[in-house]
Write a protein that holds these residues in place. Sequence first.
Motif, mmCIF file in Angstrom:
data_model
loop_
_atom_site.group_PDB
_atom_site.id
_atom_site.type_symbol
_atom_site.label_atom_id
_atom_site.label_comp_id
_atom_site.label_asym_id
_atom_site.label_seq_id
_atom_site.Cartn_x
_atom_site.Cartn_y
_atom_site.Cartn_z
ATOM 1 N N LEU A 1 47.103 39.662 40.391
ATOM 2 C CA LEU A 1 47.615 40.521 39.318
ATOM 3 C C LEU A 1 48.168 39.690 38.174
ATOM 4 O O LEU A 1 47.985 40.037 36.988
ATOM 5 C CB LEU A 1 48.709 41.441 39.876
ATOM 6 C CG LEU A 1 48.231 42.541 40.845
ATOM 7 C CD1 LEU A 1 49.413 43.161 41.570
ATOM 8 C CD2 LEU A 1 47.435 43.619 40.081
ATOM 9 N N MET A 2 48.850 38.571 38.497
ATOM 10 C CA MET A 2 49.412 37.710 37.458
ATOM 11 C C MET A 2 48.304 37.040 36.657
ATOM 12 O O MET A 2 48.387 36.938 35.420
ATOM 13 C CB MET A 2 50.311 36.662 38.126
ATOM 14 C CG MET A 2 51.102 35.813 37.143
ATOM 15 S SD MET A 2 52.308 36.807 36.261
ATOM 16 C CE MET A 2 53.076 35.553 35.218
ATOM 17 N N TYR B 1 44.070 39.009 30.493
ATOM 18 C CA TYR B 1 43.622 40.222 29.823
ATOM 19 C C TYR B 1 44.719 41.259 29.608
ATOM 20 O O TYR B 1 44.557 42.172 28.807
ATOM 21 C CB TYR B 1 42.508 40.910 30.643
ATOM 22 C CG TYR B 1 41.453 39.966 31.139
ATOM 23 C CD1 TYR B 1 40.554 39.355 30.251
ATOM 24 C CD2 TYR B 1 41.337 39.677 32.499
ATOM 25 C CE1 TYR B 1 39.579 38.481 30.717
ATOM 26 C CE2 TYR B 1 40.362 38.813 32.965
ATOM 27 C CZ TYR B 1 39.485 38.221 32.071
ATOM 28 O OH TYR B 1 38.521 37.364 32.530
ATOM 29 N N GLY B 2 45.821 41.137 30.327
ATOM 30 C CA GLY B 2 46.800 42.215 30.333
ATOM 31 C C GLY B 2 48.061 41.909 29.567
ATOM 32 O O GLY B 2 48.047 41.317 28.488
ATOM 33 N N GLU C 1 52.383 47.362 33.902
ATOM 34 C CA GLU C 1 52.320 46.547 32.685
ATOM 35 C C GLU C 1 52.488 47.449 31.465
ATOM 36 O O GLU C 1 51.908 48.537 31.390
ATOM 37 C CB GLU C 1 50.975 45.809 32.614
ATOM 38 C CG GLU C 1 50.743 44.873 33.793
ATOM 39 C CD GLU C 1 49.425 44.088 33.671
ATOM 40 O OE1 GLU C 1 48.879 44.034 32.547
ATOM 41 O OE2 GLU C 1 48.975 43.543 34.695
ATOM 42 N N THR C 2 53.298 46.987 30.513
ATOM 43 C CA THR C 2 53.516 47.714 29.261
ATOM 44 C C THR C 2 53.593 46.719 28.112
ATOM 45 O O THR C 2 53.902 45.540 28.318
ATOM 46 C CB THR C 2 54.822 48.533 29.302
ATOM 47 O OG1 THR C 2 55.920 47.652 29.593
ATOM 48 C CG2 THR C 2 54.756 49.636 30.347
ATOM 49 N N GLY C 3 53.306 47.216 26.896
ATOM 50 C CA GLY C 3 53.486 46.398 25.697
ATOM 51 C C GLY C 3 52.368 45.434 25.402
ATOM 52 O O GLY C 3 52.392 44.757 24.371
ATOM 53 N N GLY C 4 51.378 45.363 26.253
ATOM 54 C CA GLY C 4 50.261 44.460 26.019
ATOM 55 C C GLY C 4 49.096 45.202 25.369
ATOM 56 O O GLY C 4 49.232 46.343 24.900
ATOM 57 N N PRO C 5 47.934 44.586 25.352
ATOM 58 C CA PRO C 5 46.758 45.254 24.772
ATOM 59 C C PRO C 5 46.341 46.453 25.617
ATOM 60 O O PRO C 5 46.632 46.530 26.808
ATOM 61 C CB PRO C 5 45.692 44.160 24.796
ATOM 62 C CG PRO C 5 46.136 43.209 25.850
ATOM 63 C CD PRO C 5 47.616 43.232 25.835
#
Length: 450
Positions: free
Chosen positions: A365-366, A372-373, A402-406
């Motif tokens: 996941l990391m 990409y995340g 995940e938040t705030g990324g693409p």
Amino acid sequence: MARSSFVAAALSAGLIDDAPCGFLSAGPNGKIIYANLTLARWLGYETGLPADGFTFLDVFAKSSGLYFDAQILPMIQLQGFAREISCHLAGQDGKPGRPVLMNVKFRPSAGTIPERMDFVFFDATERLRFETTLQEARSEAEELAAIVKNATVGIVRVDHEGRLKRWNAAAEAIFRRKGAAPEGKSITEVVALDNTANTWFQDAKEEITRKGEHQFEAQIDAEIHLNISVGEIVNRVDPFAASDYSIILRDVTRQVLDRTRLDLMVQELNHRVKNTLAVVSGLIRQSLRRPEVREERQKLIERLQSVAASHDILTSNYWQNAEMSELIKPLQAQLDDPGRITFDGPKVMLNPNHFKSLSMAFHELMTNALKYGAFSDDHGRVSIRWSQDGPENTRLSLTWTETGGPATKPPDRSGFGSIMIEKLLTAEFKGETKMDFLPEGLKFSFRGQM
């Protein structure tokens, strides 16, 4: 029951009847001449003893009556009295009778006054209770003394200044001294601890004042390792008196040596495993040198490094259960700002297989988040949350959000990392996983059985 004239003449009937002790007079045939109301009430008769068919032996409980008839009566006939005889009065409705102390005086006939025996009974209920308590305390003290004497740990008693009072045989052996403790000598003079300040007893007292207990490890003669516990002995008789202290010494030399050997073995094993992983990584680099497999080669090497990192954590815990939050530290170490990963959840201890599986899942996941995340730009964040439920908290639920990324979108096909996460966690936890590619970021959910 008729009152005898000689009693009425000698003393006030009211004084005798209400006395705090029982009075009884009986003739040589056992017939009761007089009994006061106190005795009658002790026997369950509020207005006096029955007038007919009642003898002085009926006053006693069966066993006490037999004892009186066989042992006490001959003594009275021989010496004319009996003093402080412990016995029980007869009970009512099957209940045990009152314990009493009995005095008896034989009085020969004098003029018109017939021969008789005078009994005085004193209530011994409180005395018996006290004696029982005292006997129990004595038995407990004797038992504790035997335990202390034969204990395999050293036990020392000192006063509030640390002056020796006594010690047991095990303490003798530890200190390599024969005989009783040198009473009045300071414990810090008799017991010289290596690499420990000679104020250790006073330091222990201060710790006890703050925490209620104190325990530490020390050595004697650089070869005997001791675990030392110091505790306060409160003076129950005089709570304002200064307390004594107990010092418990456990010889843990063998355990310390075993622990040292185990540390060396674990370090050697860890070194060999890391060397093996390094060799495997080298083989991968040599075997997969073509440019078209460079990316897959790097992924494989990073996965081996993740295995090595989880192995280090488990090795530091001697391959015992490891705490969930330990999995987060290697992830935070990969970021310039570790605060971009937040986590929350109860303390959860994972067995080695569960720990390694989640470690590999977090690695995948990391890696995805970095490429990409959320961590592929400077604004994304990851929140990791877990909880427990079910019988005895054996169900584990976890989310990676995940938040705030693409913005994300579902891939055309599942990659090796996603498949590995699912297979690893499903196999080890008998659970289920779910990947949600939301516009605001990836959300990974997992629920399984611990």
